[in-house]
Design a protein around this motif. Structure first.
Motif, PDB file in Angstrom:
ATOM      1  N   GLY A 164     -15.393  -2.761   8.544  1.00 28.75           N
ATOM      2  CA  GLY A 164     -14.467  -2.030   9.398  1.00 28.75           C
ATOM      3  C   GLY A 164     -13.166  -2.757   9.634  1.00 28.75           C
ATOM      4  N   ASP A 165     -12.980  -3.932   9.001  1.00 35.68           N
ATOM      5  CA  ASP A 165     -11.704  -4.632   9.126  1.00 35.68           C
ATOM      6  C   ASP A 165     -10.586  -3.814   8.487  1.00 35.68           C
ATOM      7  N   LEU A 166     -10.908  -3.128   7.394  1.00 38.65           N
ATOM      8  CA  LEU A 166     -10.005  -2.148   6.791  1.00 38.65           C
ATOM      9  C   LEU A 166     -10.628  -0.774   7.006  1.00 38.65           C
ATOM     10  N   ARG A 167      -9.897   0.128   7.625  1.00 41.90           N
ATOM     11  CA  ARG A 167     -10.436   1.431   8.003  1.00 41.90           C
ATOM     12  C   ARG A 167      -9.891   2.520   7.084  1.00 41.90           C
ATOM     13  N   PRO A 168     -10.558   3.697   7.052  1.00 43.21           N
ATOM     14  CA  PRO A 168     -10.048   4.789   6.227  1.00 43.21           C
ATOM     15  C   PRO A 168      -8.576   5.071   6.514  1.00 43.21           C
ATOM     16  N   GLY A 169      -7.788   5.142   5.449  1.00 36.06           N
ATOM     17  CA  GLY A 169      -6.356   5.373   5.581  1.00 36.06           C
ATOM     18  C   GLY A 169      -5.528   4.115   5.565  1.00 36.06           C
ATOM     19  N   ASP A 170      -6.165   2.941   5.763  1.00 37.30           N
ATOM     20  CA  ASP A 170      -5.414   1.681   5.710  1.00 37.30           C
ATOM     21  C   ASP A 170      -5.027   1.368   4.266  1.00 37.30           C
ATOM     22  N   GLU A 171      -3.864   0.769   4.106  1.00 36.65           N
ATOM     23  CA  GLU A 171      -3.428   0.351   2.774  1.00 36.65           C
ATOM     24  C   GLU A 171      -4.045  -1.003   2.451  1.00 36.65           C
ATOM     25  N   VAL A 172      -4.545  -1.156   1.230  1.00 35.89           N
ATOM     26  CA  VAL A 172      -5.090  -2.441   0.786  1.00 35.89           C
ATOM     27  C   VAL A 172      -3.971  -3.208   0.086  1.00 35.89           C
ATOM     28  N   PRO A 173      -4.113  -4.509  -0.069  1.00 36.37           N
ATOM     29  CA  PRO A 173      -3.049  -5.296  -0.711  1.00 36.37           C
ATOM     30  C   PRO A 173      -2.717  -4.760  -2.109  1.00 36.37           C
TER      31      PRO A 173
ATOM     32  N   SER B  39      -9.340  -5.470 -10.246  1.00 32.92           N
ATOM     33  CA  SER B  39     -10.104  -5.504  -8.998  1.00 32.92           C
ATOM     34  C   SER B  39      -9.919  -4.197  -8.221  1.00 32.92           C
ATOM     35  N   LEU B  40      -8.718  -3.655  -8.213  1.00 32.45           N
ATOM     36  CA  LEU B  40      -8.486  -2.382  -7.534  1.00 32.45           C
ATOM     37  C   LEU B  40      -9.176  -1.242  -8.268  1.00 32.45           C
ATOM     38  N   GLU B  41      -9.225  -1.326  -9.600  1.00 31.85           N
ATOM     39  CA  GLU B  41      -9.942  -0.314 -10.379  1.00 31.85           C
ATOM     40  C   GLU B  41     -11.436  -0.337 -10.048  1.00 31.85           C
ATOM     41  N   ALA B  42     -11.997  -1.547  -9.861  1.00 33.72           N
ATOM     42  CA  ALA B  42     -13.414  -1.666  -9.507  1.00 33.72           C
ATOM     43  C   ALA B  42     -13.678  -1.032  -8.153  1.00 33.72           C
ATOM     44  N   LEU B  43     -12.792  -1.233  -7.191  1.00 35.17           N
ATOM     45  CA  LEU B  43     -12.951  -0.623  -5.872  1.00 35.17           C
ATOM     46  C   LEU B  43     -12.840   0.893  -5.949  1.00 35.17           C
ATOM     47  N   SER B  44     -11.945   1.376  -6.809  1.00 31.67           N
ATOM     48  CA  SER B  44     -11.800   2.816  -7.001  1.00 31.67           C
ATOM     49  C   SER B  44     -13.056   3.409  -7.623  1.00 31.67           C
ATOM     50  N   HIS B  45     -13.629   2.698  -8.612  1.00 31.15           N
ATOM     51  CA  HIS B  45     -14.858   3.148  -9.267  1.00 31.15           C
ATOM     52  C   HIS B  45     -16.003   3.226  -8.265  1.00 31.15           C
TER      53      HIS B  45
ATOM     54  N   GLY C 185     -15.683   4.116  -5.293  1.00 31.00           N
ATOM     55  CA  GLY C 185     -15.384   5.176  -4.331  1.00 31.00           C
ATOM     56  C   GLY C 185     -14.847   4.678  -3.004  1.00 31.00           C
ATOM     57  N   LEU C 186     -14.361   3.431  -2.971  1.00 35.07           N
ATOM     58  CA  LEU C 186     -13.919   2.841  -1.710  1.00 35.07           C
ATOM     59  C   LEU C 186     -12.434   3.019  -1.457  1.00 35.07           C
ATOM     60  N   VAL C 187     -11.632   3.125  -2.520  1.00 31.75           N
ATOM     61  CA  VAL C 187     -10.189   3.254  -2.354  1.00 31.75           C
ATOM     62  C   VAL C 187      -9.662   4.351  -3.269  1.00 31.75           C
ATOM     63  N   GLU C 188      -8.454   4.795  -2.968  1.00 30.36           N
ATOM     64  CA  GLU C 188      -7.776   5.772  -3.834  1.00 30.36           C
ATOM     65  C   GLU C 188      -6.319   5.370  -3.979  1.00 30.36           C
ATOM     66  N   LYS C 189      -5.800   5.550  -5.191  1.00 27.87           N
ATOM     67  CA  LYS C 189      -4.411   5.193  -5.459  1.00 27.87           C
ATOM     68  C   LYS C 189      -3.543   6.424  -5.264  1.00 27.87           C
ATOM     69  N   ARG C 190      -2.469   6.292  -4.492  1.00 27.40           N
ATOM     70  CA  ARG C 190      -1.530   7.387  -4.250  1.00 27.40           C
ATOM     71  C   ARG C 190      -0.247   7.077  -5.012  1.00 27.40           C
ATOM     72  N   GLN C 191       0.093   7.965  -5.919  1.00 23.83           N
ATOM     73  CA  GLN C 191       1.222   7.744  -6.809  1.00 23.83           C
ATOM     74  C   GLN C 191       2.489   7.452  -6.027  1.00 23.83           C
TER      75      GLN C 191
ATOM     76  N   SER D 196       3.045   5.251  -3.839  1.00 27.45           N
ATOM     77  CA  SER D 196       2.870   4.809  -2.463  1.00 27.45           C
ATOM     78  C   SER D 196       2.067   3.511  -2.379  1.00 27.45           C
ATOM     79  N   GLY D 197       0.827   3.519  -2.900  1.00 27.71           N
ATOM     80  CA  GLY D 197      -0.019   2.335  -2.823  1.00 27.71           C
ATOM     81  C   GLY D 197      -1.474   2.718  -2.970  1.00 27.71           C
ATOM     82  N   THR D 198      -2.355   1.813  -2.613  1.00 24.07           N
ATOM     83  CA  THR D 198      -3.791   2.033  -2.689  1.00 24.07           C
ATOM     84  C   THR D 198      -4.356   1.982  -1.276  1.00 24.07           C
ATOM     85  N   TYR D 199      -5.171   2.996  -0.943  1.00 27.26           N
ATOM     86  CA  TYR D 199      -5.633   3.161   0.437  1.00 27.26           C
ATOM     87  C   TYR D 199      -7.154   3.297   0.490  1.00 27.26           C
ATOM     88  N   VAL D 200      -7.711   2.901   1.648  1.00 26.28           N
ATOM     89  CA  VAL D 200      -9.145   3.035   1.879  1.00 26.28           C
ATOM     90  C   VAL D 200      -9.487   4.510   2.031  1.00 26.28           C
TER      91      VAL D 200
END
Length: 246
Positions: free
Chosen positions: A25-34, A53-59, A61-67, A69-73
């Protein structure tokens, strides 16, 4: 920077560190990841490694990349029952709550169906160990589930082929016997009509609607450790989730 097992590839060390922040919960839904640039600088790795590493998180289902903008939880929708079972087993050594009990209806080696072989990464040798159980309480069947394990796991954890209950829980036993630790899980859900066998085990009318959950547990090296298919009757809650409205 955290102390992390060096045997893991660097991109997985980064992904697991961010994953743990999300699950705590340190990073919450909608928070941007580095960003890739920030991760590369913080972890002293190349940009492609940071991107992986970001691709692994996306695989996972933990993060999504927004064109642009960035990558978010992502908002996490998880099979709460599965998380509760594993958490309870680790904390108390018991997988079921008082009043619940499981009956193992089948255990042993079988040729894995296509969807199981795909989930476990079976290619030439399609044999796998299965454990099929019906979990009940005083009101009747709660769920029907079948766990599947690849050949190497089955050979190192011989109790999997025994129809007797494994007191500590199947996954905890597999972890102890193989030295592989469950790291994260992926769930897929759908609704369909029950098969004749499912209807009989769950005491349903033929053709009743059921909820199906396909649950894959991955180890610290991102290798599939267990595949489970759970069938829930229509009058039971399979999972639940609370969330803020603001």
């Amino acid at each position: 920077m955290p102390q992390i097992e060096e045997a893991q590839p660097k991109y997985l060390q980064i992904a697991h560190y961010i994953r743990d922040q999300i699950l705590r919960g340190d990073l919450r839904p909608g928070d941007e990841v580095p960003s890739e640039r920030q991760l590369a600088a913080d972890w002293k790795v190349s940009r492609p490694t940071a991107a992986r590493s970001l691709e692994a998180l996306s695989h996972q289902g933990l993060v999504e990349k927004r064109q642009g903008s960035g990558t978010y939880v992502r908002s996490l929708e998880v099979n709460r029952r599965a998380r509760e079972l594993y958490g309870r087993a680790r904390q108390t050594g018991k997988i079921y709550t008082p009043g619940e009990y499981a009956v193992i209806t089948s255990a042993g080696w079988l040729e894995a169906p296509d969807y199981v072989a795909e989930a476990l990464g079976l290619v030439k040798d399609r044999r796998a160990v299965h454990r099929r159980r019906v979990t009940n309480n005083q009101d009747g069947p709660i769920t029907l589930s079948t766990s599947w394990f690849a050949v190497d796991v089955g050979q190192r954890a011989p109790k999997l082929t025994d129809p007797e209950r494994i007191q500590e829980g199947t996954l905890m036993y597999v972890e102890r016997m193989t030295g592989r630790q469950g790291s994260y899980a992926e769930d897929r859900m759908c609704a369909r009509a029950a098969t004749g066998e499912e209807a009989a085990d769950l005491r349903l009318e033929p053709g009743s609607a059921v909820l199906i959950v396909h649950h894959v547990v991955f180890d610290l090296q991102d290798r599939p450790l267990e595949f489970a298919e759970a069938t829930y009757p229509p009058h039971r809650w399979a999972f639940e989730q609370g969330y803020p409205l603001t």
